[in-house]
Design a protein around this motif. Sequence first.
Motif, PDB file in Angstrom:
ATOM      1  N   ASN A 143       0.793  -1.157  -0.165  1.00  0.00           N
ATOM      2  CA  ASN A 143       0.057   0.006  -0.165  1.00  0.00           C
ATOM      3  C   ASN A 143       0.650   1.423  -0.098  1.00  0.00           C
ATOM      4  O   ASN A 143       1.940   1.290   0.923  1.00  0.00           O
ATOM      5  N   GLY A 144       0.539   2.380  -0.836  1.00  0.00           N
ATOM      6  CA  GLY A 144       1.070   3.666  -0.794  1.00  0.00           C
ATOM      7  C   GLY A 144      -0.277   4.504  -0.397  1.00  0.00           C
ATOM      8  O   GLY A 144      -1.318   4.398  -0.689  1.00  0.00           O
ATOM      9  N   THR A 145       0.251   5.436   0.592  1.00  0.00           N
ATOM     10  CA  THR A 145      -0.860   6.412   1.146  1.00  0.00           C
ATOM     11  C   THR A 145      -0.502   7.779   1.103  1.00  0.00           C
ATOM     12  O   THR A 145       0.671   8.287   1.399  1.00  0.00           O
ATOM     13  N   LEU A 146      -1.502   8.647   0.672  1.00  0.00           N
ATOM     14  CA  LEU A 146      -1.536  10.100   0.841  1.00  0.00           C
ATOM     15  C   LEU A 146      -2.708  10.585   1.559  1.00  0.00           C
ATOM     16  O   LEU A 146      -3.641  10.361   1.205  1.00  0.00           O
ATOM     17  N   GLY A 147      -2.412  11.496   2.586  1.00  0.00           N
ATOM     18  CA  GLY A 147      -3.560  11.964   3.464  1.00  0.00           C
ATOM     19  C   GLY A 147      -3.441  13.217   3.839  1.00  0.00           C
ATOM     20  O   GLY A 147      -2.171  13.770   3.574  1.00  0.00           O
ATOM     21  N   LEU A 148      -4.314  13.824   4.383  1.00  0.00           N
ATOM     22  CA  LEU A 148      -4.200  15.228   4.978  1.00  0.00           C
ATOM     23  C   LEU A 148      -5.194  15.174   6.223  1.00  0.00           C
ATOM     24  O   LEU A 148      -6.406  14.801   6.231  1.00  0.00           O
ATOM     25  N   ASN A 149      -4.569  15.888   7.500  1.00  0.00           N
ATOM     26  CA  ASN A 149      -5.349  15.844   8.641  1.00  0.00           C
ATOM     27  C   ASN A 149      -5.746  17.578   8.614  1.00  0.00           C
ATOM     28  O   ASN A 149      -4.747  18.296   8.501  1.00  0.00           O
ATOM     29  N   ILE A 150      -6.857  17.941   8.975  1.00  0.00           N
ATOM     30  CA  ILE A 150      -7.410  19.184   9.289  1.00  0.00           C
ATOM     31  C   ILE A 150      -7.739  19.382  10.592  1.00  0.00           C
ATOM     32  O   ILE A 150      -8.928  18.907  10.968  1.00  0.00           O
ATOM     33  N   TRP A 151      -6.912  20.022  11.419  1.00  0.00           N
ATOM     34  CA  TRP A 151      -7.330  19.904  12.951  1.00  0.00           C
ATOM     35  C   TRP A 151      -8.083  20.974  13.392  1.00  0.00           C
ATOM     36  O   TRP A 151      -7.825  22.220  12.947  1.00  0.00           O
ATOM     37  N   PHE A 152      -9.278  20.898  14.068  1.00  0.00           N
ATOM     38  CA  PHE A 152     -10.172  21.811  14.654  1.00  0.00           C
ATOM     39  C   PHE A 152      -9.562  22.265  15.817  1.00  0.00           C
ATOM     40  O   PHE A 152      -9.933  23.671  16.042  1.00  0.00           O
ATOM     41  N   ASN A 153      -8.938  21.622  16.515  1.00  0.00           N
ATOM     42  CA  ASN A 153      -8.360  22.155  17.729  1.00  0.00           C
ATOM     43  C   ASN A 153      -7.300  21.158  18.314  1.00  0.00           C
ATOM     44  O   ASN A 153      -6.921  20.283  17.330  1.00  0.00           O
ATOM     45  N   ASP A 154      -6.720  20.956  19.290  1.00  0.00           N
ATOM     46  CA  ASP A 154      -5.507  20.144  19.621  1.00  0.00           C
ATOM     47  C   ASP A 154      -5.883  18.571  19.560  1.00  0.00           C
ATOM     48  O   ASP A 154      -4.928  17.988  19.409  1.00  0.00           O
ATOM     49  N   ASN A 155      -7.197  18.328  19.672  1.00  0.00           N
ATOM     50  CA  ASN A 155      -7.486  17.191  19.667  1.00  0.00           C
ATOM     51  C   ASN A 155      -8.435  16.389  18.782  1.00  0.00           C
ATOM     52  O   ASN A 155      -8.419  15.256  18.402  1.00  0.00           O
ATOM     53  N   VAL A 156      -9.209  17.229  18.124  1.00  0.00           N
ATOM     54  CA  VAL A 156     -10.300  16.664  17.083  1.00  0.00           C
ATOM     55  C   VAL A 156      -9.990  17.296  15.551  1.00  0.00           C
ATOM     56  O   VAL A 156      -9.866  18.562  15.425  1.00  0.00           O
ATOM     57  N   GLY A 157     -10.111  16.488  14.590  1.00  0.00           N
ATOM     58  CA  GLY A 157      -9.908  16.815  13.227  1.00  0.00           C
ATOM     59  C   GLY A 157     -10.630  16.223  12.106  1.00  0.00           C
ATOM     60  O   GLY A 157     -11.164  15.187  12.613  1.00  0.00           O
TER      61      GLY A 157
END
Length: 447
Positions: A143-157
């Motif tokens: 597997n090859g993975t490309l991803g993005l996290n968009i954090w709303f605060n320090d703990n949830v995104g």
Amino acid sequence: MKNLSRLLFAMLLVLGYSNSNAQDKNNPWQITIGANAVDNYPTSDVGGMFKDFFNVGDNWNILPSLSTITVSKYLGDGFSLGVGGSLNKIENWDGASNAGDLSYYGIDGTIKYNFLQGTTIDPYLGVGGGYTWVNEIGAGTLNGTLGLNIWFNDNVGLTLQTAYKHSFEDYLNSHFQHTAGISIKFGGTDTDGDGIFDKDDACPDVKGIAAFNGCPDTDGDGIEDSKDACPNEAGLAELNGCPDSDGDGVADKDDKCPTVAGLKALAGCPDADGDGVTDADDKCPSVAGPAANKGCPWPDTDGDGVLDKDDKCPDVKGTVANNGCPEVSEEVQKTLNAYAKTILFDTGKSSIKSQSQAVLADIIKILKEYPNSKFTVEGHTDSVGSDKLNQDLSDARALSVKEYLTKNGIDEFRLSSKGYGESKPIDKNTTAKGRANNRRVEINLAK
């Protein structure tokens, strides 16, 4: 497949309760829960792999309910290790849109690298492998993975991810799997509840503030308690956090006069006349004077120009040369000896006749006028009789006068006596008058 799902769930629980490593510096874990889409558009043609990539209606198999879960843990330097499980229903498979409701299960492990840790937009790349079952027929994948996290605060995104799964078996098509889900970072320890995790908290057991890495500033003066000499009272940085109520530069805790501005040299107390004696202790606060005299100038009681502290005769006017005491003048000396020569003794004896008491009183009065001066009482005889007899008689008569004077108010340490016999005549011994002149007592200033 039910057993496989249970196995996947058990593996996630074990991973979730593992205590090794962390998701980032403060939150040990990240769990992502969401939905996935399996994109089975043919991938054998590398050049055309992405030409119909976003044809959701024809190529994507979407299970709108909860269908994927991933737990990951931090390895350090931006790297983390994750394990995830997913399920789906396949209608479009191998280019056909009527494949039926095929079951899809996958379990995958991924090592990923986050490029922008601690930011709102947090992209990452990953590589790993897993095992995928379609209609209960499974094969391993790379597997090859490309991803993005968009954090709303320090703990949830929000996490968006695309993974390409390359199959090692011909009976399982290589394919894309897209995931969207909510991510939660958790597990950071904050023992004192100050919002700063123990990993970054310099005072993990005491509630503090971020400005001091979790250490407290109880009085809120901008100086942390460990460096604050007065941690319970707001103060000044230049005074190590202690207050200075009167603004004299001396901290209240060290200021003996904390409500009145004073001098550092006097522990914060004022000195209006600048004589080095605090006003509270100064008997003359508006006039400079020595500390030895309680801040008042030294007096000169007799006005002779010699201060009382240096004046050996403070109540009698004297001279500076004689330490404030009066000096015996030549005239006074002559007067003393004129009186002394009239002192009468019994013939051949040292006993003083009573009629000499008046003249002795005059001598005592003069001696008291010069309390700092020392005198010698000298005895003299004529030449009648032997030298030894005359010497002894002169010694005795001089001593007799000295003792009379000391018994009547003259300090014995101011007087000495000495007899000279017939050795210092002042007249001829050949006549009665001359011998009478030679029989005498003198009182002379000691040199």
